[in-house]
Motif scaffolding. Structure first.
Motif, PDB file in Angstrom:
ATOM      1  N   THR A 127       6.826 -11.710  -9.068  1.00  0.00           N
ATOM      2  CA  THR A 127       5.592 -11.773  -9.845  1.00  0.00           C
ATOM      3  C   THR A 127       4.758 -12.931  -9.296  1.00  0.00           C
ATOM      4  N   PRO A 128       3.585 -12.674  -8.680  1.00  0.00           N
ATOM      5  CA  PRO A 128       2.814 -13.754  -8.057  1.00  0.00           C
ATOM      6  C   PRO A 128       2.242 -14.787  -9.028  1.00  0.00           C
ATOM      7  N   HIS A 129       1.824 -14.364 -10.248  1.00  0.00           N
ATOM      8  CA  HIS A 129       1.192 -15.294 -11.201  1.00  0.00           C
ATOM      9  C   HIS A 129      -0.004 -16.018 -10.580  1.00  0.00           C
ATOM     10  N   GLY A 130      -0.797 -15.340  -9.791  1.00  0.00           N
ATOM     11  CA  GLY A 130      -1.924 -16.009  -9.128  1.00  0.00           C
ATOM     12  C   GLY A 130      -1.466 -16.674  -7.854  1.00  0.00           C
ATOM     13  N   GLY A 131      -0.931 -17.886  -7.963  1.00  0.00           N
ATOM     14  CA  GLY A 131      -0.332 -18.584  -6.829  1.00  0.00           C
ATOM     15  C   GLY A 131      -1.190 -18.568  -5.582  1.00  0.00           C
ATOM     16  N   SER A 132      -0.624 -18.084  -4.477  1.00  0.00           N
ATOM     17  CA  SER A 132      -1.340 -18.083  -3.208  1.00  0.00           C
ATOM     18  C   SER A 132      -2.524 -17.135  -3.208  1.00  0.00           C
ATOM     19  N   LEU A 133      -2.616 -16.246  -4.201  1.00  0.00           N
ATOM     20  CA  LEU A 133      -3.741 -15.315  -4.255  1.00  0.00           C
ATOM     21  C   LEU A 133      -5.051 -16.015  -4.584  1.00  0.00           C
ATOM     22  N   HIS A 134      -4.989 -17.255  -5.082  1.00  0.00           N
ATOM     23  CA  HIS A 134      -6.204 -18.011  -5.373  1.00  0.00           C
ATOM     24  C   HIS A 134      -6.860 -18.554  -4.105  1.00  0.00           C
ATOM     25  N   TYR A 135      -6.161 -18.535  -2.972  1.00  0.00           N
ATOM     26  CA  TYR A 135      -6.700 -19.096  -1.735  1.00  0.00           C
ATOM     27  C   TYR A 135      -7.538 -18.069  -0.982  1.00  0.00           C
ATOM     28  N   PHE A 170      -3.956  -8.852  -4.408  1.00  0.00           N
ATOM     29  CA  PHE A 170      -2.852  -8.823  -3.448  1.00  0.00           C
ATOM     30  C   PHE A 170      -3.109  -7.755  -2.388  1.00  0.00           C
ATOM     31  N   SER A 171      -3.547  -6.590  -2.807  1.00  0.00           N
ATOM     32  CA  SER A 171      -3.794  -5.493  -1.870  1.00  0.00           C
ATOM     33  C   SER A 171      -4.891  -5.855  -0.873  1.00  0.00           C
ATOM     34  N   GLU A 172      -5.919  -6.593  -1.348  1.00  0.00           N
ATOM     35  CA  GLU A 172      -7.036  -6.941  -0.477  1.00  0.00           C
ATOM     36  C   GLU A 172      -6.705  -8.104   0.456  1.00  0.00           C
ATOM     37  N   LYS A 173      -6.003  -9.117  -0.073  1.00  0.00           N
ATOM     38  CA  LYS A 173      -5.772 -10.327   0.706  1.00  0.00           C
ATOM     39  C   LYS A 173      -4.484 -10.292   1.521  1.00  0.00           C
ATOM     40  N   VAL A 174      -3.501  -9.550   1.056  1.00  0.00           N
ATOM     41  CA  VAL A 174      -2.198  -9.538   1.723  1.00  0.00           C
ATOM     42  C   VAL A 174      -1.961  -8.172   2.361  1.00  0.00           C
ATOM     43  N   CYS A 175      -1.637  -7.190   1.552  1.00  0.00           N
ATOM     44  CA  CYS A 175      -1.403  -5.823   2.009  1.00  0.00           C
ATOM     45  C   CYS A 175      -1.135  -4.978   0.769  1.00  0.00           C
ATOM     46  N   PRO A 176      -1.272  -3.665   0.869  1.00  0.00           N
ATOM     47  CA  PRO A 176      -0.844  -2.820  -0.252  1.00  0.00           C
ATOM     48  C   PRO A 176       0.651  -3.032  -0.479  1.00  0.00           C
ATOM     49  N   PRO A 177       1.065  -3.433  -1.670  1.00  0.00           N
ATOM     50  CA  PRO A 177       2.482  -3.751  -1.874  1.00  0.00           C
ATOM     51  C   PRO A 177       3.372  -2.517  -1.759  1.00  0.00           C
ATOM     52  N   PRO A 178       4.473  -2.634  -1.020  1.00  0.00           N
ATOM     53  CA  PRO A 178       5.408  -1.512  -0.898  1.00  0.00           C
ATOM     54  C   PRO A 178       6.386  -1.487  -2.073  1.00  0.00           C
TER      55      PRO A 178
END
Length: 376
Positions: A127-135, A170-178
């Motif tokens: 569960t990301p809880h935001g975290g690195s997704l805020h960057y 997450f899908s936009e910044k990292v990848c579509p989660p598998p």
């Protein structure tokens, strides 16, 4: 859906804020359902409040609570921490290793992958809880953190996002989660829907949270000054602690708000709610903040920014949200609360009833447990 007893280990770094509350609530609820639960967390953060919370959790966490130092930023020490968590996981033999936040998520998935290499088959949940997704993707820190997220995505069996916003980001910044992907909103217990009555000497507005730039408290102070300059006008209480506390106190003085703004320090949310007649959440970024859910449950008027998963909480009332970093729009929304208290109370009552139907602790727990055991 009946789910047999599982051995579940939650891993997080800092035991503070909404992430810590989520893990504690989830661990207790899972233990109540007969699962064997353990926690791994940093030993250097959280203070007395975290220590007291862990002491209560020890009564239900049959796999124990283990704390040792974990750094906030990436560094050489992470390798030693990852190895230590791997050894502990090998001893605990979890069916589920559930990481929370960027650091906790990385440690749990690294440990879970090593266990799989040795023949065990733990479910690696995150569960990301935001975290690195805020960057931002182009910032130096964001480039590193998001690259790590991308590397670990293929080593994740179950993704659990607290909001549609989190999944989308997450899908936009990292990848579509598998793998298994679920959006499971944070939930509240039934007793949290008891209305809170403001104290007789309550301020007009109250902020509750960490005192740091991401929370937009400077925007709140500017909005308060716009409502009325100088020492006369609406009042506010800023509840919390953090690195920017001194800077914010100086900003209040500079804006001439010294007599209108108090900083009493950190305290439990429902205790803090009594200090103000309207909760203001001026954040620049959020995931799915508990303070908004808690304020709605307490039937308090809320002025909040249109960031993260907050629109998902407000539902049909999302058009009341204001842009972040806009003191003029924030002041206007705060002014409407002051000018039409009956309307504010009606909106608060409707939001509380809506949140009660969509954000329950029982529903959150059931959905997460079901995600653990869903076949890929």
């Amino acid at each position: 859906m009946a789910i047999g007893p599982l051995r579940i280990v939650h891993c997080l770094r800092a035991p503070v804020g909404g992430l810590f509350r989520h893990v504690c609530d989830l661990a207790e609820a899972q233990a109540e359902r007969g699962h064997l639960v353990g926690l791994i967390a940093d030993a250097t953060t959280g203070g007395a409040a975290a220590t007291a919370r862990f002491e209560r959790l020890e009564q239900v966490c049959k796999l124990g609570i283990t704390r040792f130092p974990m750094s906030r930023l990436p560094g050489p020490g992470d390798l030693a921490v990852a190895r230590r968590i791997g050894r502990l996981a090998a001893e605990l033999k979890p069916d589920v290793l559930h990481g929370h936040g960027a650091k906790g998520g990385a440690y749990a998935r690294i440990a879970g992958t090593r266990l799989r290499q040795s023949g065990a088959r733990p479910i690696r949940a995150y569960t990301p809880h935001g975290g690195s997704l805020h960057y931002g993707k182009l910032s130096p820190a964001g480039f590193v953190f998001l690259a790590v997220e991308r590397h670990l995505a293929s080593r994740t069996d179950v993704f659990l996002f607290e909001s549609e916003y989190g999944l989308r980001t997450f899908s936009e910044k990292v990848c579509p989660p598998p793998g298994i992907v679920r959006v499971v909103h944070n939930g509240l217990a039934p007793d949290e829907f008891t209305p809170v009555v403001a104290a007789d000497d309550a301020a007009d507005f109250v902020f509750i949270g960490e005192l740091r730039a991401l929370k937009g408290i400077d925007t709140l102070l500017e909005a308060l000054a716009r409502l009325a300059p100088g020492s006369d006008g609406p009042t506010a209480v800023i509840v919390g602690a953090g690195a920017d506390g001194d800077k914010l106190r100086m900003a209040a003085e500079t804006l001439g708000l010294g007599a209108r703004v108090r900083f009493p320090g950190a305290m439990p949310a429902r205790e803090a709610f009594r200090l103000g007649r309207c909760v203001v959440v001026p954040s620049r970024a959020e995931s799915l903040p508990y303070v908004v859910l808690e304020a709605a449950a307490a039937r308090l008027p809320i002025v909040a920014t249109n960031v993260g998963g907050i629109p998902e909480i407000f539902g049909a009332q999302a058009d009341r949200l204001v842009p972040p970093d806009d003191p003029e729009r924030l002041a206007a929304a705060m002014g409407r609360i002051l000018s039409d208290r009956n309307r504010a109370d009606d909106d608060a009552r409707a939001l509380s009833e809506d949140v009660a139907g969509r954000f329950s602790l029982a529903g959150m727990t059931d959905a997460i447990l079901e995600a653990y055991v869903t076949e890929t």
